[in-house]
Design a protein around this motif. Sequence first.
Motif, PDB file in Angstrom:
ATOM      1  N   ARG A   2       0.834  -1.198   0.000  1.00  0.00           N
ATOM      2  CA  ARG A   2       0.000   0.000   0.000  1.00  0.00           C
ATOM      3  C   ARG A   2       0.871   1.251   0.000  1.00  0.00           C
ATOM      4  NH1 ARG A   2      -4.027  -0.130   4.767  1.00  0.00           N
ATOM      5  NH2 ARG A   2      -2.125  -0.617   5.906  1.00  0.00           N
ATOM      6  N   LEU A   5      -0.190   7.893   2.042  1.00  0.00           N
ATOM      7  CA  LEU A   5      -1.099   8.934   1.586  1.00  0.00           C
ATOM      8  C   LEU A   5      -0.385  10.287   1.500  1.00  0.00           C
ATOM      9  CD1 LEU A   5      -4.243   8.014   3.680  1.00  0.00           C
ATOM     10  CD2 LEU A   5      -4.067   7.932   1.205  1.00  0.00           C
ATOM     11  N   ARG A 173     -13.617   9.557   1.426  1.00  0.00           N
ATOM     12  CA  ARG A 173     -13.140   8.467   0.576  1.00  0.00           C
ATOM     13  C   ARG A 173     -12.913   7.174   1.354  1.00  0.00           C
ATOM     14  NH1 ARG A 173      -8.978  12.311  -2.942  1.00  0.00           N
ATOM     15  NH2 ARG A 173     -10.609  13.757  -3.644  1.00  0.00           N
ATOM     16  N   LEU A 175     -11.866   6.779   4.598  1.00  0.00           N
ATOM     17  CA  LEU A 175     -10.777   6.712   5.560  1.00  0.00           C
ATOM     18  C   LEU A 175     -11.065   7.525   6.808  1.00  0.00           C
ATOM     19  CD1 LEU A 175      -7.681   7.128   3.204  1.00  0.00           C
ATOM     20  CD2 LEU A 175      -8.804   5.013   3.944  1.00  0.00           C
ATOM     21  N   GLU A 182      -2.895   4.452   1.466  1.00  0.00           N
ATOM     22  CA  GLU A 182      -4.006   4.271   0.548  1.00  0.00           C
ATOM     23  C   GLU A 182      -4.621   2.893   0.768  1.00  0.00           C
ATOM     24  OE1 GLU A 182      -3.024   4.845  -3.495  1.00  0.00           O
ATOM     25  OE2 GLU A 182      -2.242   6.877  -3.222  1.00  0.00           O
ATOM     26  N   PRO A 185      -8.861  -0.475  -3.100  1.00  0.00           N
ATOM     27  CA  PRO A 185     -10.189  -0.076  -3.577  1.00  0.00           C
ATOM     28  C   PRO A 185     -11.203  -1.209  -3.559  1.00  0.00           C
ATOM     29  CG  PRO A 185      -8.484   0.782  -5.022  1.00  0.00           C
ATOM     30  CD  PRO A 185      -7.814  -0.189  -4.092  1.00  0.00           C
ATOM     31  N   VAL A 188     -12.232  -0.937   0.075  1.00  0.00           N
ATOM     32  CA  VAL A 188     -12.801   0.376   0.431  1.00  0.00           C
ATOM     33  C   VAL A 188     -13.305   1.039  -0.857  1.00  0.00           C
ATOM     34  CG1 VAL A 188     -12.382   2.590   1.569  1.00  0.00           C
ATOM     35  CG2 VAL A 188     -11.120   0.559   2.305  1.00  0.00           C
ATOM     36  N   TYR A 190     -15.296   3.393  -1.357  1.00  0.00           N
ATOM     37  CA  TYR A 190     -15.423   4.849  -1.296  1.00  0.00           C
ATOM     38  C   TYR A 190     -14.162   5.551  -1.803  1.00  0.00           C
ATOM     39  CZ  TYR A 190     -19.243   3.674   1.900  1.00  0.00           C
ATOM     40  OH  TYR A 190     -20.377   3.155   2.466  1.00  0.00           O
ATOM     41  N   TRP A 191     -13.026   4.840  -1.832  1.00  0.00           N
ATOM     42  CA  TRP A 191     -11.768   5.449  -2.244  1.00  0.00           C
ATOM     43  C   TRP A 191     -11.856   5.987  -3.674  1.00  0.00           C
ATOM     44  CZ3 TRP A 191      -7.777   7.675  -0.346  1.00  0.00           C
ATOM     45  CH2 TRP A 191      -6.597   7.828  -1.088  1.00  0.00           C
ATOM     46  N   THR A 192     -12.491   5.248  -4.547  1.00  0.00           N
ATOM     47  CA  THR A 192     -12.640   5.677  -5.941  1.00  0.00           C
ATOM     48  C   THR A 192     -14.038   6.186  -6.245  1.00  0.00           C
ATOM     49  OG1 THR A 192     -13.108   3.379  -6.558  1.00  0.00           O
ATOM     50  CG2 THR A 192     -10.831   4.134  -6.787  1.00  0.00           C
ATOM     51  N   PRO A 194     -16.335   8.351  -3.904  1.00  0.00           N
ATOM     52  CA  PRO A 194     -16.553   8.928  -2.569  1.00  0.00           C
ATOM     53  C   PRO A 194     -17.969   9.439  -2.327  1.00  0.00           C
ATOM     54  CG  PRO A 194     -15.409  10.484  -3.971  1.00  0.00           C
ATOM     55  CD  PRO A 194     -15.487   9.198  -4.748  1.00  0.00           C
TER      56      PRO A 194
END
Length: 206
Positions: A2, A5, A173, A175, A182, A185, A188, A190-192, A194
């Motif tokens: 990963r 950020l 997103r 987090l 990061e 995806p 999570v 929502y990362w791409t 949101p």
Amino acid sequence: MRRPLTALLAAAGAVLLLTACSSPEPAGPDFEPIEFGQPGEFVAPGTELQEGDVAWMSVTAGSDVETQGATVLGAIPGSRDRFDDESADESLAGMVPVEVYVQYADVDASRLMLIPILDSGDEAGQVVLGNTGGLASSCETDLVDEYDVPYDGVTCFVVPVPDGETLAALEWRGLADSAMFEPDPNEVPYWTNPIRWTVTVPAPAN
């Protein structure tokens, strides 16, 4: 592996500006805290929200997973003079400090990492003002509650907005504000895709 950020934290992370100014007298934005009620279904990735719309979500903070609610109550422009102090970062010159008010419910560990989005589509940063380093010192109001977990209340942060632009939205997103890497995806979404609160910011007075 990963990725850290780095870019996102540079945009969304807090820049501490220590000042020698006395604390401002509490002012009064026209926002009123709302009743969240009982937790509902988690909001779906890609959901478009307006000021005052409540979202319930599952937030991972380290090894902890918690259900919390949040809403963006609104945003107001502050005085440009707040960035004129000699201790302020030169990169803030000419920018408008916009105060963003967020209300939370059932926070046990970390709040959301909310990303300010300008009308140009660019990400904006956040700053902390005042010599206490506390959230309440960043905004000229008594609406903000003291932050202590477990937490239910209103927080505020300041977004420096370039002259000629405006704050258009806040994105989540997937987090917590304590995240350092990061996410995957696939884990999570929502990362791409949101959650996005659209905000309307009045024109600054000066």
